[in-house]
Write a protein that holds these residues in place. Structure first.
Motif, PDB file in Angstrom:
ATOM      1  N   ALA A 123       0.931  -1.221   0.090  1.00 23.74           N
ATOM      2  CA  ALA A 123       0.080  -0.168  -0.006  1.00 23.74           C
ATOM      3  C   ALA A 123       0.741   1.186   0.127  1.00 23.74           C
ATOM      4  CB  ALA A 123      -0.837   0.084   1.395  1.00 23.74           C
ATOM      5  N   SER A 124       1.770   1.325   0.826  1.00 27.62           N
ATOM      6  CA  SER A 124       2.826   2.212   1.041  1.00 27.62           C
ATOM      7  C   SER A 124       3.568   2.763  -0.468  1.00 27.62           C
ATOM      8  CB  SER A 124       4.044   2.135   1.894  1.00 27.62           C
ATOM      9  OG  SER A 124       5.042   2.925   1.816  1.00 27.62           O
ATOM     10  N   ALA A 125       3.793   1.561  -1.183  1.00 25.89           N
ATOM     11  CA  ALA A 125       4.455   1.593  -2.563  1.00 25.89           C
ATOM     12  C   ALA A 125       3.436   2.052  -3.782  1.00 25.89           C
ATOM     13  CB  ALA A 125       5.215   0.241  -2.984  1.00 25.89           C
ATOM     14  N   GLY A 126       2.204   1.820  -3.175  1.00 25.43           N
ATOM     15  CA  GLY A 126       1.084   1.816  -4.493  1.00 25.43           C
ATOM     16  C   GLY A 126       1.196   0.627  -5.428  1.00 25.43           C
ATOM     17  N   CYS A 127       1.633  -0.109  -5.001  1.00 29.65           N
ATOM     18  CA  CYS A 127       1.547  -1.630  -5.921  1.00 29.65           C
ATOM     19  C   CYS A 127       0.740  -2.584  -5.497  1.00 29.65           C
ATOM     20  CB  CYS A 127       3.118  -2.283  -5.548  1.00 29.65           C
ATOM     21  SG  CYS A 127       4.510  -1.546  -6.054  1.00 29.65           S
ATOM     22  N   GLU A 128       0.357  -3.619  -6.384  1.00 37.39           N
ATOM     23  CA  GLU A 128      -0.647  -4.646  -6.419  1.00 37.39           C
ATOM     24  C   GLU A 128       0.186  -5.687  -6.109  1.00 37.39           C
ATOM     25  OE1 GLU A 128      -3.884  -4.547  -6.148  1.00 37.39           O
ATOM     26  OE2 GLU A 128      -3.598  -2.111  -6.542  1.00 37.39           O
ATOM     27  N   PRO A 129      -0.341  -6.832  -5.671  1.00 40.48           N
ATOM     28  CA  PRO A 129       0.567  -7.970  -5.240  1.00 40.48           C
ATOM     29  C   PRO A 129       1.085  -8.691  -6.572  1.00 40.48           C
ATOM     30  CG  PRO A 129      -1.470  -7.983  -3.993  1.00 40.48           C
ATOM     31  CD  PRO A 129      -1.567  -6.787  -4.590  1.00 40.48           C
ATOM     32  N   CYS A 130       0.239  -8.614  -7.799  1.00 39.51           N
ATOM     33  CA  CYS A 130       0.448  -9.179  -8.788  1.00 39.51           C
ATOM     34  C   CYS A 130       1.832  -8.552  -9.677  1.00 39.51           C
ATOM     35  CB  CYS A 130      -0.559  -8.901  -9.956  1.00 39.51           C
ATOM     36  SG  CYS A 130      -1.240  -7.451 -10.237  1.00 39.51           S
ATOM     37  N   GLU A 131       2.207  -7.372  -9.145  1.00 35.53           N
ATOM     38  CA  GLU A 131       3.205  -6.668  -9.447  1.00 35.53           C
ATOM     39  C   GLU A 131       4.742  -6.998  -8.947  1.00 35.53           C
ATOM     40  OE1 GLU A 131       2.971  -2.239 -10.399  1.00 35.53           O
ATOM     41  OE2 GLU A 131       1.266  -2.557  -8.982  1.00 35.53           O
ATOM     42  N   ILE A 132       4.570  -7.974  -7.942  1.00 33.68           N
ATOM     43  CA  ILE A 132       5.681  -8.572  -7.190  1.00 33.68           C
ATOM     44  C   ILE A 132       6.239  -9.903  -7.881  1.00 33.68           C
ATOM     45  CG2 ILE A 132       6.603  -9.481  -5.098  1.00 33.68           C
ATOM     46  CD1 ILE A 132       6.130  -6.377  -4.890  1.00 33.68           C
ATOM     47  N   ASP A 133       7.621  -9.901  -8.385  1.00 32.90           N
ATOM     48  CA  ASP A 133       7.903 -10.998  -8.870  1.00 32.90           C
ATOM     49  C   ASP A 133       8.920 -11.825  -8.114  1.00 32.90           C
ATOM     50  OD1 ASP A 133      10.063  -9.307  -9.348  1.00 32.90           O
ATOM     51  OD2 ASP A 133       9.910  -9.333 -11.686  1.00 32.90           O
ATOM     52  N   LEU A 134       9.324 -11.411  -6.905  1.00 29.72           N
ATOM     53  CA  LEU A 134      10.304 -11.767  -5.701  1.00 29.72           C
ATOM     54  C   LEU A 134       9.945 -11.789  -4.488  1.00 29.72           C
ATOM     55  CD1 LEU A 134      13.296 -13.243  -5.151  1.00 29.72           C
ATOM     56  CD2 LEU A 134      13.988 -10.853  -5.490  1.00 29.72           C
ATOM     57  N   ILE A 135       9.719 -12.598  -3.664  1.00 36.58           N
ATOM     58  CA  ILE A 135       9.628 -12.576  -2.237  1.00 36.58           C
ATOM     59  C   ILE A 135      10.838 -13.324  -1.417  1.00 36.58           C
ATOM     60  CG2 ILE A 135       7.748 -13.012  -0.399  1.00 36.58           C
ATOM     61  CD1 ILE A 135       5.696 -13.101  -2.344  1.00 36.58           C
ATOM     62  N   ILE A 136      11.369 -12.486  -0.507  1.00 35.77           N
ATOM     63  CA  ILE A 136      12.339 -13.155   0.193  1.00 35.77           C
ATOM     64  C   ILE A 136      11.752 -12.959   1.795  1.00 35.77           C
ATOM     65  CG2 ILE A 136      14.608 -13.522   1.056  1.00 35.77           C
ATOM     66  CD1 ILE A 136      15.508 -12.369  -1.890  1.00 35.77           C
ATOM     67  N   VAL A 137      11.778 -13.972   2.401  1.00 35.91           N
ATOM     68  CA  VAL A 137      11.355 -13.710   3.671  1.00 35.91           C
ATOM     69  C   VAL A 137      12.396 -14.046   4.635  1.00 35.91           C
ATOM     70  CG1 VAL A 137      10.046 -14.647   5.723  1.00 35.91           C
ATOM     71  CG2 VAL A 137       8.801 -14.195   3.686  1.00 35.91           C
ATOM     72  N   ALA A 138      13.002 -13.384   5.657  1.00 39.06           N
ATOM     73  CA  ALA A 138      14.199 -13.449   6.428  1.00 39.06           C
ATOM     74  C   ALA A 138      13.703 -13.771   7.623  1.00 39.06           C
ATOM     75  CB  ALA A 138      15.058 -12.343   6.642  1.00 39.06           C
ATOM     76  N   THR A 139      13.680 -15.234   8.279  1.00 38.29           N
ATOM     77  CA  THR A 139      13.229 -15.552   9.490  1.00 38.29           C
ATOM     78  C   THR A 139      13.931 -16.970  10.210  1.00 38.29           C
ATOM     79  OG1 THR A 139      11.167 -16.248  10.677  1.00 38.29           O
ATOM     80  CG2 THR A 139      11.482 -17.197   8.172  1.00 38.29           C
ATOM     81  N   ALA A 140      14.040 -16.706  11.404  1.00 40.76           N
ATOM     82  CA  ALA A 140      14.614 -17.924  12.139  1.00 40.76           C
ATOM     83  C   ALA A 140      13.449 -18.940  12.762  1.00 40.76           C
ATOM     84  CB  ALA A 140      15.614 -17.528  13.135  1.00 40.76           C
ATOM     85  N   THR A 141      12.247 -18.486  12.708  1.00 32.99           N
ATOM     86  CA  THR A 141      11.038 -19.070  13.076  1.00 32.99           C
ATOM     87  C   THR A 141       9.855 -19.305  12.075  1.00 32.99           C
ATOM     88  OG1 THR A 141       9.999 -16.933  13.881  1.00 32.99           O
ATOM     89  CG2 THR A 141      11.345 -18.140  15.646  1.00 32.99           C
ATOM     90  N   PRO A 142      10.221 -20.148  11.108  1.00 32.90           N
ATOM     91  CA  PRO A 142       9.292 -20.448  10.142  1.00 32.90           C
ATOM     92  C   PRO A 142       7.919 -21.128  10.360  1.00 32.90           C
ATOM     93  CG  PRO A 142      11.218 -22.091   9.876  1.00 32.90           C
ATOM     94  CD  PRO A 142      11.506 -20.961  11.093  1.00 32.90           C
TER      95      PRO A 142
END
Length: 324
Positions: free
Chosen positions: A63-82
């Motif tokens: 929402a902050s970026a003014g983007c729709e989810p379909c515009e995302i082509d890469l997701i990286i989640v940094a986590t030690a508690t998946p």
């Protein structure tokens, strides 16, 4: 090169203060604040998973970026508690957002995870493998704490933060003399220190998730030294010095570590963004949570030079410089 287009954060509703902890473990508010600077932390509720916090932060970043989810082509989640051993929490978030294309994966570098994930996304965007990415730090550390261990259970909290990174070639300031974006990053690892900060379980070793264990004094000593080392490296890579930095957003583990690191680096205290008192140590989520706070309250503005830094179990440590 990639730039930050949007940012968002999510915290569980439940707040646990130091005084609340006094009722369940042998500790005091004075002891916790004096040694760490922490006064309270957010704890995930029943049925509230890392992926849920990550999704909420991601939607706010979009929402902050003014983007729709379909515009995302890469997701990286940094986590030690998946959520699970596999699939990656990133693909769960991908599904929750209704995204069916692109690529999604997790980065496991403990508290350094967000810096590692940003560096990875920036590299992939820079070589054309992606155009727009969600980089998320998300944790539910309350699930791996030994609530009888007063030296560790008072330190950590839960939360998530996310940024949308996009290729600077797609940005309105692509031709600017000082374009916004990730200017430089540096990363380190040294597995010989892995017994100083770790979780004493795992599918291959104990078939359990285990609990977090830490040798606090040794971590403290190493953290300050490592922070100075990697930040000086990223300054060199960026052709900058501490005087060029507008804001220092470190991993929010311990106020004493942050203060000592800033002094050694010559960064004025008024440039340091602190959220450790309200959030505790949220591991990979701490930097984006602090970034979101500083952007939301108007401190970090477009064009500011922001230094990020973190150290986590392994040890892993890293830093990045971003023109906001």
């Amino acid at each position: 090169m990639s730039r930050v287009r949007g940012i968002g954060a999510a915290l569980p509703e439940r707040v646990v203060t130091n005084h609340d902890l006094e009722a369940i473990v042998d500790t005091t508010d004075e002891w916790i604040v004096g040694r760490t600077g922490i006064r309270e932390r957010h704890i995930a509720g029943d049925g509230e998973f890392t992926s849920h916090l990550a999704e909420r932060a991601a939607r706010k970043a979009l929402a902050s970026a003014g983007c729709e989810p379909c515009e995302i082509d890469l997701i990286i989640v940094a986590t030690a508690t998946p959520d699970h051993t596999f699939p990656a929490t990133a693909v769960v978030v991908q599904d929750l957002l209704g995204i069916t294309g692109g690529v999604a994966f997790d980065v496991g570098a403990a508290c350094s995870g967000f810096v590692f994930a940003m560096a990875t996304a920036d590299a992939l965007i820079s070589v054309g493998s992606a155009r727009r990415a969600l980089v998320i730090g998300a944790e539910t550390f309350s699930r791996i704490l030994d609530w009888d261990d007063r030296t560790t259970c008072v330190l950590f909290g839960d939360g998530a933060g996310a940024v949308v990174l996009e290729s600077t070639a797609d940005g309105a300031d692509a031709g600017a003399s000082k374009p916004r974006g990730v200017i430089a990053h540096a990363m380190r690892s040294d597995g010989s220190h892995r017994d100083k900060l770790y979780v004493d379980g795992g599918p291959s070793t104990t078939q359990t998730s285990g609990f977090l264990r830490m040798r606090g004094q040794e971590v403290f000593r190493f953290a300050v030294q490592a922070t100075v080392d990697v930040v000086e490296d990223v300054f060199t890579r960026a052709g900058m010095t501490a005087d060029d930095i507008d804001w220092f957003v470190p991993h929010q583990a311990n106020k004493r570590i942050i203060d000592a690191s800033a002094r050694k680096l010559g960064i004025a205290s008024e440039k340091v963004v602190l959220t450790v008192a309200e959030h505790g140590n949220t591991s990979a989520a701490s930097i984006p949570l602090a970034l979101d706070r500083a952007v939301s309250d108007g401190r970090i503005k477009q064009g500011d030079i922001v230094l990020l830094e973190a150290l986590g179990g392994g040890f892993t440590w890293g830093a990045a410089i971003v023109r906001w």
